[in-house]
Design a protein around this motif. Structure first.
Motif, short mmCIF file in Angstrom:
data_model
loop_
_atom_site.label_atom_id
_atom_site.label_comp_id
_atom_site.label_asym_id
_atom_site.label_seq_id
_atom_site.Cartn_x
_atom_site.Cartn_y
_atom_site.Cartn_z
N UNK A 141 0.42 18.82 8.28
CA UNK A 141 -0.51 18.20 7.29
C UNK A 141 -1.43 19.44 6.49
N UNK A 142 -1.56 20.27 7.35
CA UNK A 142 -2.36 21.57 6.51
C UNK A 142 -1.45 22.19 5.54
N UNK A 202 -4.10 13.03 4.22
CA UNK A 202 -3.92 12.83 5.72
C UNK A 202 -5.09 12.32 6.66
N UNK A 203 -4.98 11.23 7.25
CA UNK A 203 -6.54 10.66 8.05
C UNK A 203 -5.83 10.64 9.46
N UNK A 204 -6.62 11.19 10.26
CA UNK A 204 -6.65 11.24 11.77
C UNK A 204 -7.65 10.51 12.46
N UNK A 205 -8.48 9.90 11.75
CA UNK A 205 -9.52 9.03 12.12
C UNK A 205 -10.72 9.83 12.41
N UNK A 206 -10.94 11.10 11.88
CA UNK A 206 -12.32 11.83 12.03
C UNK A 206 -12.91 12.01 10.56
N UNK A 265 0.85 -1.10 0.04
CA UNK A 265 -0.02 -0.11 -0.01
C UNK A 265 1.01 1.41 0.16
N UNK A 266 0.15 2.18 -0.66
CA UNK A 266 1.00 3.37 -0.69
C UNK A 266 0.49 4.37 0.64
N UNK A 267 1.14 3.84 1.75
CA UNK A 267 0.15 4.34 3.01
C UNK A 267 1.29 4.22 3.93
N UNK A 275 -1.09 8.17 1.31
CA UNK A 275 -1.91 8.57 2.41
C UNK A 275 -1.02 8.32 3.63
N UNK A 276 -1.45 8.86 4.68
CA UNK A 276 -0.89 8.75 5.99
C UNK A 276 -1.96 8.68 6.97
N UNK A 277 -1.75 7.62 7.82
CA UNK A 277 -2.92 7.28 9.00
C UNK A 277 -2.07 7.98 10.10
N UNK A 278 -2.74 9.00 10.79
CA UNK A 278 -2.10 9.25 12.08
C UNK A 278 -2.96 9.00 13.07
#
Length: 345
Positions: free
Chosen positions: A141-142, A149-153, A123-125, A189-192
């Protein structure tokens, strides 16, 4: 046993990091050392708070917790351009700007790694796990629009457009399709994943919301106002049973399970920076995960004095390497340079 690996910046070092990053599911574990000097490390604050709980010194507990949280909030007040009319010292401003620059470079480094990933089998994650409460990564990330950018929200279908936390978001991927041709490309993508909660989390009616609360009062009117302000934070800190929140505990264990699941995957890399493994839960989970022979743990040691401590802690595991610079330090900018050294200019 865990091994030491000296970094000199030679061609062999670059080849090594290319092999490591190009063929792995990539995870980072970031600790409080990454946010220095804007925010001091936790030190013994958790033990000190727990001791006050044991001694049933409630007033002292909330005073210490309020002082600690105020120190964590201070650089954010500057970022948010608010401060109750009190000017920020030049030291605070310089420290915050330096840390923001480091995190900007970190997000940019991860973007480069994902963009240059050659294999389509992985995965490109990248997953970033952290025990930090601060908002420096969200802030960075902004300023980077090249990664998801995925922070779970996620937004729910309500007229208010509230951002509600849902750990299921971390298992999603986003792809782009062309208008004229039948193709699909996974977007980097980045999971934070904030294991201990965040300054931006707000607990209300059995949900966690993304919410930046108002500045704390300059002076608390009384002990009750101080206690309410401390308890309004959705953070994993030592608390008396009567103050513990079931939802936050459930989220905490859910995210720890996510951490374990990611490390159990085949061909996985965990890169550790600014984290001492003083957290017993994470140390235990990491050691259990190291039974996965395809997991590689890379620990960036700030200085040579820390190398032996890490190698001793993981002395029973051959898939652990501690990276250090002979005669030098590995600070945040150096770590950023090392992980993308193989990409060239």
């Amino acid at each position: 046993m865990a091994t030491k690996r000296a970094y000199y910046g030679h061609e062999g070092d670059r080849d090594y990091f290319e092999r490591v990053f190009q063929s792995a599911n990539i995870n980072f574990l970031i600790g409080s050392g990454a946010s220095l000097p804007a925010i001091r490390v936790l030190g013994s604050i958790e033990d000190d708070l727990q001791q006050l709980i044991n001694d049933e010194k409630e007033a002292e507990y909330f005073t210490m917790a309020a002082d600690f949280l105020s120190a964590v909030w201070l650089p954010h007040e500057y970022i948010l351009k608010r401060g109750n009319g009190v000017p920020f010292s030049p030291v605070v401003i310089a420290n915050v700007n330096a840390v923001r620059k480091n995190y900007d470079a970190f997000i940019s480094s991860l973007e480069k790694i994902l963009t240059r990933r050659r294999t389509g089998l992985l995965p490109r994650r990248i997953n970033i796990f952290t025990t930090n409460y601060d908002l420096f990564i969200e802030d960075a990330a902004t300023r980077n629009n090249n990664v998801i950018f995925n922070d779970g929200f996620r937004k729910r279908s309500s007229i208010e457009g509230h951002m509600i936390f849902d750990s299921g978001c971390f298992y999603q991927t986003i792809s782009s399709t062309g208008n004229l041709y039948n193709y699909k490309v996974e977007l980097p993508g980045i999971n934070f994943i904030k294991l201990h909660g965040s300054l931006s989390w707000y607990h209300y009616q059995n949900n966690l919301y993304y919410n930046i609360r108002d500045p704390r009062p300059l002076d608390f009117k009384d002990d009750n106002e101080k206690k309410d302000w401390v308890l309004s934070h959705a953070l994993i800190l030592p608390r008396k049973e009567k103050f513990k929140e079931t939802l936050l505990q459930n989220v905490y264990y859910d995210l720890l399970r996510t951490y374990s699941n990611e490390l159990d995957k085949e061909a996985t890399l965990l890169v550790v920076f600014g984290f001492s493994f003083a957290d017993e839960h994470l140390e235990t989970l990491t050691k259990k995960a190291l039974r996965n022979a395809t997991l590689k743990l890379l620990i960036f040691s700030f200085d040579e004095d820390s190398v032996n401590r890490f190698t001793d802690k993981f002395r029973d595991y051959s898939n652990v390497e501690v990276i250090y610079r002979p005669g030098g330090h590995i600070d945040f900018p150096m770590m950023n340079n090392i992980i993308i050294s193989y990409l060239g200019a």
